[in-house]
Design a protein around this motif. Structure first.
Motif, PDB file in Angstrom:
ATOM      1  N   GLU A 136       0.841  -1.211   0.000  1.00 55.08           N
ATOM      2  CA  GLU A 136       0.000   0.000   0.000  1.00 55.08           C
ATOM      3  C   GLU A 136       0.869   1.251   0.000  1.00 55.08           C
ATOM      4  N   GLU A 137       1.954   1.204   0.734  1.00 52.81           N
ATOM      5  CA  GLU A 137       2.849   2.367   0.835  1.00 52.81           C
ATOM      6  C   GLU A 137       3.426   2.751  -0.527  1.00 52.81           C
ATOM      7  N   VAL A 138       3.825   1.774  -1.312  1.00 51.38           N
ATOM      8  CA  VAL A 138       4.437   2.083  -2.611  1.00 51.38           C
ATOM      9  C   VAL A 138       3.402   2.193  -3.721  1.00 51.38           C
ATOM     10  N   GLY A 139       2.137   1.962  -3.406  1.00 54.15           N
ATOM     11  CA  GLY A 139       1.080   2.103  -4.411  1.00 54.15           C
ATOM     12  C   GLY A 139       0.968   0.905  -5.346  1.00 54.15           C
ATOM     13  N   LEU A 140       1.366  -0.255  -4.888  1.00 53.36           N
ATOM     14  CA  LEU A 140       1.300  -1.454  -5.736  1.00 53.36           C
ATOM     15  C   LEU A 140       0.060  -2.265  -5.343  1.00 53.36           C
ATOM     16  N   LYS A 141      -0.835  -2.420  -6.309  1.00 51.34           N
ATOM     17  CA  LYS A 141      -2.104  -3.082  -5.993  1.00 51.34           C
ATOM     18  C   LYS A 141      -1.942  -4.588  -6.167  1.00 51.34           C
ATOM     19  N   LEU A 142      -1.392  -5.198  -5.147  1.00 53.36           N
ATOM     20  CA  LEU A 142      -1.199  -6.652  -5.178  1.00 53.36           C
ATOM     21  C   LEU A 142      -1.690  -7.231  -3.862  1.00 53.36           C
ATOM     22  N   ASP A 143      -2.249  -8.404  -3.921  1.00 58.26           N
ATOM     23  CA  ASP A 143      -2.660  -9.115  -2.722  1.00 58.26           C
ATOM     24  C   ASP A 143      -1.408  -9.740  -2.108  1.00 58.26           C
ATOM     25  N   PRO A 144      -1.141  -9.510  -0.808  1.00 58.34           N
ATOM     26  CA  PRO A 144       0.053 -10.106  -0.206  1.00 58.34           C
ATOM     27  C   PRO A 144       0.051 -11.638  -0.284  1.00 58.34           C
ATOM     28  N   ASP A 145      -1.146 -12.225  -0.357  1.00 58.48           N
ATOM     29  CA  ASP A 145      -1.212 -13.689  -0.493  1.00 58.48           C
ATOM     30  C   ASP A 145      -0.694 -14.156  -1.843  1.00 58.48           C
ATOM     31  N   SER A 146      -0.661 -13.253  -2.821  1.00 59.68           N
ATOM     32  CA  SER A 146      -0.140 -13.643  -4.128  1.00 59.68           C
ATOM     33  C   SER A 146       1.376 -13.445  -4.180  1.00 59.68           C
ATOM     34  N   VAL A 147       1.941 -12.799  -3.170  1.00 58.57           N
ATOM     35  CA  VAL A 147       3.396 -12.632  -3.086  1.00 58.57           C
ATOM     36  C   VAL A 147       3.965 -13.762  -2.225  1.00 58.57           C
ATOM     37  N   LEU A 148       3.439 -13.911  -1.027  1.00 61.04           N
ATOM     38  CA  LEU A 148       3.817 -15.049  -0.182  1.00 61.04           C
ATOM     39  C   LEU A 148       2.680 -16.064  -0.327  1.00 61.04           C
ATOM     40  N   ARG A 149       2.879 -16.969  -1.277  1.00 61.62           N
ATOM     41  CA  ARG A 149       1.786 -17.820  -1.749  1.00 61.62           C
ATOM     42  C   ARG A 149       1.660 -19.100  -0.927  1.00 61.62           C
ATOM     43  N   SER A 150       0.417 -19.526  -0.750  1.00 57.67           N
ATOM     44  CA  SER A 150       0.136 -20.846  -0.183  1.00 57.67           C
ATOM     45  C   SER A 150      -0.207 -21.756  -1.350  1.00 57.67           C
ATOM     46  N   GLU A 151       0.551 -22.829  -1.485  1.00 60.65           N
ATOM     47  CA  GLU A 151       0.298 -23.734  -2.612  1.00 60.65           C
ATOM     48  C   GLU A 151      -0.210 -25.065  -2.065  1.00 60.65           C
ATOM     49  N   PRO A 152      -1.334 -25.549  -2.597  1.00 62.02           N
ATOM     50  CA  PRO A 152      -1.920 -26.770  -2.034  1.00 62.02           C
ATOM     51  C   PRO A 152      -1.116 -28.009  -2.421  1.00 62.02           C
ATOM     52  N   THR A 153      -1.316 -29.062  -1.641  1.00 66.13           N
ATOM     53  CA  THR A 153      -0.781 -30.376  -1.993  1.00 66.13           C
ATOM     54  C   THR A 153      -1.973 -31.318  -2.120  1.00 66.13           C
ATOM     55  N   VAL A 154      -1.727 -32.598  -2.357  1.00 66.61           N
ATOM     56  CA  VAL A 154      -2.847 -33.542  -2.494  1.00 66.61           C
ATOM     57  C   VAL A 154      -3.445 -33.901  -1.129  1.00 66.61           C
ATOM     58  N   SER A 155      -2.752 -33.515  -0.046  1.00 75.63           N
ATOM     59  CA  SER A 155      -3.343 -33.688   1.288  1.00 75.63           C
ATOM     60  C   SER A 155      -3.711 -32.302   1.805  1.00 75.63           C
ATOM     61  N   ASN A 156      -3.921 -32.157   3.102  1.00 76.64           N
ATOM     62  CA  ASN A 156      -4.265 -30.829   3.612  1.00 76.64           C
ATOM     63  C   ASN A 156      -3.028 -30.016   3.988  1.00 76.64           C
ATOM     64  N   GLU A 157      -1.855 -30.537   3.698  1.00 77.16           N
ATOM     65  CA  GLU A 157      -0.636 -29.759   3.946  1.00 77.16           C
ATOM     66  C   GLU A 157      -0.527 -28.639   2.912  1.00 77.16           C
ATOM     67  N   VAL A 158      -0.112 -27.487   3.399  1.00 73.10           N
ATOM     68  CA  VAL A 158       0.057 -26.326   2.526  1.00 73.10           C
ATOM     69  C   VAL A 158       1.549 -26.027   2.437  1.00 73.10           C
ATOM     70  N   ARG A 159       1.983 -25.615   1.262  1.00 80.84           N
ATOM     71  CA  ARG A 159       3.384 -25.226   1.104  1.00 80.84           C
ATOM     72  C   ARG A 159       3.462 -23.745   0.744  1.00 80.84           C
ATOM     73  N   TYR A 160       4.511 -23.103   1.176  1.00 78.86           N
ATOM     74  CA  TYR A 160       4.649 -21.664   0.991  1.00 78.86           C
ATOM     75  C   TYR A 160       5.770 -21.374  -0.003  1.00 78.86           C
ATOM     76  N   ARG A 161       5.539 -20.312  -0.785  1.00 81.18           N
ATOM     77  CA  ARG A 161       6.582 -19.908  -1.733  1.00 81.18           C
ATOM     78  C   ARG A 161       6.525 -18.397  -1.913  1.00 81.18           C
ATOM     79  N   LEU A 162       7.675 -17.779  -1.937  1.00 81.69           N
ATOM     80  CA  LEU A 162       7.747 -16.341  -2.167  1.00 81.69           C
ATOM     81  C   LEU A 162       7.847 -16.104  -3.669  1.00 81.69           C
ATOM     82  N   LYS A 163       6.838 -15.419  -4.208  1.00 81.14           N
ATOM     83  CA  LYS A 163       6.877 -15.102  -5.643  1.00 81.14           C
ATOM     84  C   LYS A 163       7.370 -13.671  -5.785  1.00 81.14           C
ATOM     85  N   ALA A 164       8.644 -13.524  -6.017  1.00 75.79           N
ATOM     86  CA  ALA A 164       9.249 -12.191  -6.072  1.00 75.79           C
ATOM     87  C   ALA A 164      10.605 -12.295  -6.746  1.00 75.79           C
TER      88      ALA A 164
END
Lengths: 171, 108
Positions: A136-164
């Motif tokens: 918000e400070e820099v005026g970039l209209k991005l959802d923070p969840d799309s930057v630090l992403r939660s990626e599903p697996t075939v179970s209920n475990e979630v994996r995280y990845r930084l898209k940057a």
């Protein structure tokens, strides 16, 4: 002949290219390391001093405490592949950079942190909050969840990845 | 190539810029009234890639840009915003526009 709208058309091309770049690579960050040994970069013992979000000509320092700076730096160095909270905790316990964080400063203050699987999940939430403020400070209209992403697996475990994209700067 | 929403109260200039953008294979939706702009954004904000706003008559509070930003944020996927002005607005206006995530370009 005066081309009145040439600059507008060029700017439209520019913003479309910028949007494409963001969609492909995510936003750009600078991570500043201090206390490097002369002639070296990114070796254990350095301190992660600041993390900055860079957008166009603006920079914003993320309001991250020590634990989140260590986590961000680890995620940035390992951003090609997603990791679960347990993998991240294990990785941080094995990672020489995190284990010896700030050791070169020889200040006596403790500049390391311990990470557990459950703490990682809480830290991910806090990191997303800090990202939201910076975006918000820099005026970039991005959802923070799309930057630090939660990626599903075939179970209920979630994996995280930084898209940057990330640059490391050494002082 | 891209879906562009374009607001300019000056009809002739709006037609000329729309023609230039269409020549680059963009799909252009023009509006000359603020009500039309709001209607397009309410219904289809997420489908536009770029929103071009004429800010020649705007003051430093940039009400139109604030309104557009609110609407595109609600839509989820935010289009890029380009502000166009026929009148030089000075550095403060440019900085304000950039702080809101948009770009400013002059048409002389």
């Amino acid at each position: 002949m005066c081309d009145r709208f040439g600059s507008v058309v060029e700017t439209v091309d520019l913003v479309l290219a910028e949007a494409h770049g963001l969609a492909v690579s995510g936003p750009h960050f600078k991570v500043v390391h201090r206390f490097r040994e002369p002639g070296s970069n990114c070796l254990p013992g350095e301190e992660i001093a600041w993390v900055l979000l860079v957008f166009r000509s603006r920079e914003c320092v993320l309001g991250l405490p020590l634990s989140l700076r260590i986590l961000f730096d680890y995620l940035a160095r390992n951003r090609r592949l997603p990791q679960s909270a347990a993998q991240i905790a294990a990785g941080l316990h094995f990672d020489a950079f995190s284990l010896r964080h700030g050791a070169n400063a020889r200040s006596g203050a403790k500049l390391t942190r311990r990470f557990s699987h459950s703490v990682i999940k809480e830290y991910v939430k806090r990191l997303r909050r800090a990202l939201k403020v910076a975006l918000e400070e820099v005026g970039l209209k991005l959802d923070p969840d799309s930057v630090l992403r939660s990626e599903p697996t075939v179970s209920n475990e979630v994996r995280y990845r930084l898209k940057a994209s990330v640059d490391w700067i050494h002082l | 190539m891209a879906q562009i929403l374009f607001f300019d109260p000056h009809e002739e200039d709006a037609m000329e810029l729309a023609r230039r953008l269409k020549a680059k294979h963009h799909t252009v939706t023009s509006c000359t009234k603020a009500k039309e702009l709001i209607q397009h954004l309410k219904c289809h904000a997420a489908s536009f890639d770029v929103v071009i706003l004429d800010v020649s008559a705007q003051t430093l509070d940039l009400q139109i840009l604030n309104g557009v930003n609110c609407m595109v944020l609600k839509a989820g996927q935010a289009p890029a915003v380009v502000c166009v002005s026929r009148v030089y607005k000075g550095p403060q206006m440019q900085l304000q526009i950039e702080r809101k995530g948009a770009r400013l370009v002059y048409v002389r």
